[in-house]
Design an enzyme around this catalytic site. Sequence first.
Site, PDB file in Angstrom:
ATOM      1  N   SER A 175      -3.448  -5.976   0.026  1.00 40.24           N
ATOM      2  CA  SER A 175      -2.416  -5.565   0.977  1.00 40.24           C
ATOM      3  C   SER A 175      -1.035  -5.667   0.341  1.00 40.24           C
ATOM      4  O   SER A 175      -0.817  -6.429  -0.606  1.00 40.24           O
ATOM      5  CB  SER A 175      -2.477  -6.449   2.224  1.00 40.24           C
ATOM      6  OG  SER A 175      -2.066  -7.773   1.912  1.00 40.24           O
ATOM      7  N   CYS A 186      -8.373   2.389   0.095  1.00 38.84           N
ATOM      8  CA  CYS A 186      -6.929   2.571  -0.058  1.00 38.84           C
ATOM      9  C   CYS A 186      -6.574   4.037  -0.229  1.00 38.84           C
ATOM     10  O   CYS A 186      -5.413   4.415  -0.090  1.00 38.84           O
ATOM     11  CB  CYS A 186      -6.401   1.750  -1.217  1.00 38.84           C
ATOM     12  SG  CYS A 186      -6.987   2.292  -2.832  1.00 38.84           S
TER      13      CYS A 186
END
Length: 499
Positions: free
Chosen positions: A226, A281
């Site tokens: 993240s 992602c």
Amino acid sequence: MTELSHFINGENVAGTSGRFDDIFNPATGEVQYKCPMASAAETTAAIESAAAAQLAWGATNPQKRARVMMAMVHLMNRDMDKLAEALSREHGKTIPDAKGDLQRGLEVIEYCIAAPQMLKGEFTDSAGPGIDMYSMRQPLGVVASIMPFNFPAMMPLWHVGPALACGNAVVLKPSERDPSVPLMLAELFVEAGLPKGVFQVVNGDKEAVDTLLDSDTIQGVSFVGSTPIAQYIYSRATANGKRAQCFGGAKNHMIVMPDADLDQAADALVGAGFGAAGERCMAISVAVPVGEETADALIEKLIPRVEKLKVGPYTAGDDVDMGPVVTGAAKERILGLINSGVEQGAKLVVDNRDFSLQGYEDGFFVGPHLFDNVTPEMDIYKQEIFGPVLSTVRAGSYEEALKLAMDHEYGNGTAIFTRDGDTARDFASRVNIGMVGINVPIPVPLAYHTFGGWKKSMFGDLNQHGPDSFKFYTRTKTVTARWPSGIKEGGEFNFKAMD
């Protein structure tokens, strides 16, 4: 309850900290293993062991290191089914998706066979009177890789492969959610001929991570996860004088122009948005149709495609489209964001909030969701959901669609679907995002190009795999040499072969 291990000096080693984390079967919600969380002392011992092993490995010529990569390719292909099953059991993704995870990692190992070519330096003869100059690419020493749960094979291989090929030793901290495949890969590297101690796997949490970041021995750090954690790791690593590449979150837009093939675009959106339950992602999480007519037609095509997606455990067969998300906490977060979208005024045209799979009621399954009329002010647009949720933001023009992608804080990947070459070229040239697809929904470059985003999706100067990886994992040393003239020795007529 089975306890996993660390991998130190070529052996599976039990944890000694007394701390463990649960490894779940995401399909059932049951705890299947206990994973040891390394202490600072255990992590430091692994680093020191790696440093001792690196000296000989760094002095090994690149061709021999490349041969280890060649053997690793063979071993991964040999054990593909076993690796994929272990990956699916812990992560939850389908077997075909797990094999894709392994394959994309394997392709980087194939690229690393070119280490002798990639590590060649530069040479200038007669830079001055009797002076030659040349450069050498030398390994950093010991490096750390801190990897995410969503690609437990691909992501470690993207970093570990080039680092090893360059002559470094690696301490890998895999995700504590699905560490079995990284441990299996470490065993395969030893079988492939990698000296013991050159590749260490330390399972752990923040204590292990901070030990890696603060160690004077660790010279480089790579991270994928993240954005808040990427910023933290990048800041702490660089403050400690380390080279760092840290890859963060994403919110990937796919612009659909009025001239696009809408069936092709709809198929691409479903695959890119819902594959691996959206835990990518590079997932497309935002569809941006240009014009109301385009938007209406696209939604009409998307709804039946999304509704017929098959959700189930990997054991249900290869026709399952998506499995569960990785943990119960991830499921609750995704459902919370979906509810926020409804509360903030988005239209939920495919609603699976009450999805439950018979026989797997305790699993972490989230059904596919499709939103329309999403606006940039909504949480489901601003945040990375990392789940099976596709948001549609309607744009009135190409310029408005382009601005949406450019204004978002993340810049990992984007795509445009159009038949017009001029529009495609303009988009590729102007958009401030690291990876661009033209009629390609997930523009992940092949191993011999580099992978990396812009803006808050990436912290650092060099990308993953491809030529950038060999630059990241080496330092350049430049030598200036002058030799006085003197008596010349006689010639040698035998060329000594490499051992």
